[in-house]
Design a protein around this motif. Structure first.
Motif, PDB file in Angstrom:
ATOM      1  N   SER A 291       0.765  -1.255  -0.132  1.00  0.00           N
ATOM      2  CA  SER A 291       0.014  -0.009   0.172  1.00  0.00           C
ATOM      3  C   SER A 291       0.803   1.323   0.020  1.00  0.00           C
ATOM      4  O   SER A 291       1.560   1.514   0.910  1.00  0.00           O
TER       5      SER A 291
ATOM      6  N   ASP B 170     -12.039   0.251  -6.608  1.00  0.00           N
ATOM      7  CA  ASP B 170     -12.670   0.743  -5.416  1.00  0.00           C
ATOM      8  C   ASP B 170     -11.574   0.615  -4.396  1.00  0.00           C
ATOM      9  O   ASP B 170     -11.709   0.926  -3.020  1.00  0.00           O
ATOM     10  N   LYS B 171     -10.409   0.170  -4.665  1.00  0.00           N
ATOM     11  CA  LYS B 171      -9.230   0.424  -3.783  1.00  0.00           C
ATOM     12  C   LYS B 171      -9.442  -0.733  -2.637  1.00  0.00           C
ATOM     13  O   LYS B 171      -9.197  -0.304  -1.687  1.00  0.00           O
ATOM     14  N   ILE B 172      -9.943  -1.808  -3.068  1.00  0.00           N
ATOM     15  CA  ILE B 172     -10.249  -2.751  -2.200  1.00  0.00           C
ATOM     16  C   ILE B 172      -9.392  -4.127  -2.517  1.00  0.00           C
ATOM     17  O   ILE B 172      -9.666  -4.545  -3.865  1.00  0.00           O
TER      18      ILE B 172
ATOM     19  N   LYS C 216     -10.209  -8.621   4.157  1.00  0.00           N
ATOM     20  CA  LYS C 216     -10.362  -7.486   2.835  1.00  0.00           C
ATOM     21  C   LYS C 216      -9.624  -6.095   3.456  1.00  0.00           C
ATOM     22  O   LYS C 216      -9.648  -5.915   4.771  1.00  0.00           O
ATOM     23  N   TYR C 217      -9.004  -5.589   2.555  1.00  0.00           N
ATOM     24  CA  TYR C 217      -8.082  -4.347   2.825  1.00  0.00           C
ATOM     25  C   TYR C 217      -8.311  -3.188   1.911  1.00  0.00           C
ATOM     26  O   TYR C 217      -8.557  -3.468   0.775  1.00  0.00           O
ATOM     27  N   SER C 218      -8.688  -2.198   2.583  1.00  0.00           N
ATOM     28  CA  SER C 218      -8.587  -0.820   1.741  1.00  0.00           C
ATOM     29  C   SER C 218      -7.304  -0.210   1.807  1.00  0.00           C
ATOM     30  O   SER C 218      -6.675   0.304   2.518  1.00  0.00           O
ATOM     31  N   THR C 219      -6.988  -0.141   0.279  1.00  0.00           N
ATOM     32  CA  THR C 219      -5.490   0.610   0.147  1.00  0.00           C
ATOM     33  C   THR C 219      -5.725   2.093   0.399  1.00  0.00           C
ATOM     34  O   THR C 219      -4.868   2.874   0.536  1.00  0.00           O
ATOM     35  N   GLU C 220      -6.866   2.444   0.315  1.00  0.00           N
ATOM     36  CA  GLU C 220      -7.146   3.985   0.310  1.00  0.00           C
ATOM     37  C   GLU C 220      -7.151   4.564   1.995  1.00  0.00           C
ATOM     38  O   GLU C 220      -6.464   5.465   2.101  1.00  0.00           O
TER      39      GLU C 220
END
Length: 555
Positions: free
Chosen positions: A152, A170-172, A194-198
């Motif tokens: 990330s 979605d940056k997911i 589940k990981y949000s890079t944002e």
């Protein structure tokens, strides 16, 4: 230069019939666009299985919609509108997503690219590396099934897994199997994430372990923001360190401030000082340096083979040095140990001095004896009670029979224990006593009984009392005693008692069951026990399609 121009003219003539011909709408979707050749140094027809393809060699550049693909060489299949690209392959999608690898198989019909060897995907928030990737342009996502890593941008996080799908729009990212998130401060391991890079936040599903230098966290579901270091854990979570373990149905933890919150069936265990506290909610501060349990607490202090069990309205613990704590139980305290029981408003246990203080109307029972005073201090030695001290208004009573009590009072009192029983009592200052003398006798049926012979009432500044089997056997009057021996008839008529003496046998906790029952009472409080469910949301994705991809990965 002249040779390159001629080559491009030949390519245009060669492909002109294909690109310029009218498309039969019954066989092909007229909205689909074909792959365009922008440049190549050489072009020729392939051989063998690739005889239907045009072979492009040298600085190859192709275009499909907003995608530019470059490579050293490629096979272009006009009939299927597809490409096989080789060496230094780079796919540029609208200058926002870049995909490189050793080989790419790309279909202009399905808009799916299969990238093989040294695969790297990059967008504004993410780097992804793997050996084999499927990139779906329609969904703007990439999937690998044989291992890979994600980085990330702007974060020290590195995520690896056996399988993953990354949704660039979605940056997911969804990770499955052997998932590991590495951060300079901790390592997180789970099966599904589940990981949000944002926003740099991970959501985990299934058994999860987070290991750092200071503690280890275990849970079955939850989320962790790696940028803010705030997190929540559900489905029976545990935070453990070498000194303490905190567990509950749900936990909230802020690694920056050291604040932890636990809700539902909480348990705090102090492994160094042999304490355990249970309750319905708890708050831990400064990484466990202090904790408060404000609802339905039960405090267990393990003392050798015995346990001191305490119920109260609130329990508070505070770290005073590297190895010692102070433990406070506030309001409506009731406790039970095999050799002593007690009731008061507050108790404080200080591990530095191995001392337990009973404050505000304390009552202590030891076998047949009841002890009261303004304050009672119990001193522990080698995990057993060694002595107790009362600095003011000391009172000790022993129930002889029914409403008849031996009584001793004084300014202060020190009692010494041996094998769990009081064997010696020292009264210093303002001493008074009432002692019932008993004689052995028989009743009308010839059964052995104790007969009251008389009562000795004495006033003496200092006294020493000897006891055996919790009964007074001897009273030594040290300084100027004044005593009166009363006949039995006077005692039976007047039931002599010292001023302010009251027997509290009805409130004595006779067993741990009584203490536990009080600790398990229902207490209402404002803060809800939060245990939200975190759905595993796959953005803009049908479950059936995801299932099919998983099956592909298993093959």
């Amino acid at each position: 230069m002249f040779r390159h121009v001629v080559l491009l003219l030949l390519l245009s003539l060669s492909f002109g019939k294909i690109f310029g011909q009218k498309v039969d709408s019954t066989s092909l979707d007229s909205t689909k666009r074909y792959i365009q050749i922008i440049y190549a140094k050489k072009a020729k027809y392939g051989k063998g299985k690739d005889s239907a393809a045009q072979k492009l060699i040298g600085e190859v550049k192709l275009k499909h919609n907003e995608v530019i693909l470059t490579c050293d060489s490629a096979y272009f299949y006009q009939r299927t509108n597809s490409i096989k690209a080789f060496s230094n392959v780079r796919l540029n999608q609208a200058d926002t997503l870049f995909l490189t690898g050793n080989r790419i198989n790309y279909s202009g019909e399905t808009k799916i690219a299969e990238v093989i060897g040294n695969v790297k995907l990059e967008d504004p928030t993410t780097y992804l590396e793997c050996k084999h990737l499927y990139f779906y342009r329609e969904q703007n996502k990439g999937s690998y099934y044989t291992g890979g890593r994600l980085f990330s941008k702007g974060s020290p996080d590195t995520l690896s897994s056996t399988q993953a799908t990354y949704y660039s729009e979605d940056k997911i990212a969804i990770f499955r199997k052997n998932v590991v998130l590495k951060n300079p401060e901790y390592v997180m391991e789970t099966d599904t994430m589940k990981y949000s890079t944002e926003i740099k936040q991970s959501y985990f599903y299934g058994p999860t372990t987070i290991t750092s230098d200071s503690n280890t966290i275990y849970c079955n579901a939850g989320w962790y923001n790696t940028e803010t270091n705030k997190s929540s854990f559900y489905n029976r979570a545990i935070i453990s360190s070498p000194e303490q373990k905190l567990e509950g149905d749900s936990l909230y933890y802020d690694r920056n401030t050291g604040l932890g919150k636990a809700f539902g069936n909480i348990v705090i265990t102090d492994t160094i000082n042999n304490f355990m506290v249970t309750g319905e909610r708890a708050f831990s501060y400064n990484e466990g340096d202090s904790s408060i349990i404000p609802s339905r607490p039960l405090l267990y202090h393990f003392m050798g083979k015995d346990t001191l069990l305490v119920s109260s309205d609130t329990v508070y613990t505070k770290q005073v040095n590297d190895s010692n704590k102070q433990v406070f139980a506030f309001h409506n305290v009731l406790f039970h140990k095999s050799d002593v029981q007690g009731k008061c408003d507050t108790i404080i246990f200080d591990e530095r001095f191995q001392r337990l203080d009973m404050i505000d109307s304390p009552i202590l029972w030891s076998d047949k004896n009841q002890i009261t005073g303004d304050k009672i201090s119990l001193f522990v030695k080698e995990e057993v009670i060694d002595r107790l001290f009362i600095p003011k208004n000391a009172f000790i009573g022993e129930q002889v029979d029914g409403e008849i009590f031996n009584q001793i009072k004084g300014k202060n009192l020190t009692a010494f224990f041996k094998d769990g029983d009081i064997y010696k009592v020292e009264i210093r200052g303002n001493g008074e006593s009432i002692y019932h003398a008993l004689e052995e006798g028989v009743d009308s049926l010839g059964k052995a009984i104790n007969i009251l012979a008389g009562v000795n009432q004495a006033i003496c500044s200092d006294m020493d009392i000897r006891m055996q089997d919790s009964e007074i056997t001897e009273i030594n009057f040290i300084t100027s005693p004044k005593s009166t021996l009363h006949p039995p008839t006077k005692i039976l008529d007047e039931k002599l008692v010292l001023k302010n003496f009251t027997w509290h046998g009805e409130v004595r906790p006779e067993s741990k069951k009584v203490v536990k029952a009080r600790g398990n009472r229902v207490i209402k409080f404002n803060d809800p026990i939060v245990s939200p469910q975190i759905p595993l949301i796959i953005p803009q994705e049908k479950a059936q399609e995801e299932t099919e991809e998983n099956k592909k990965g298993e093959q």
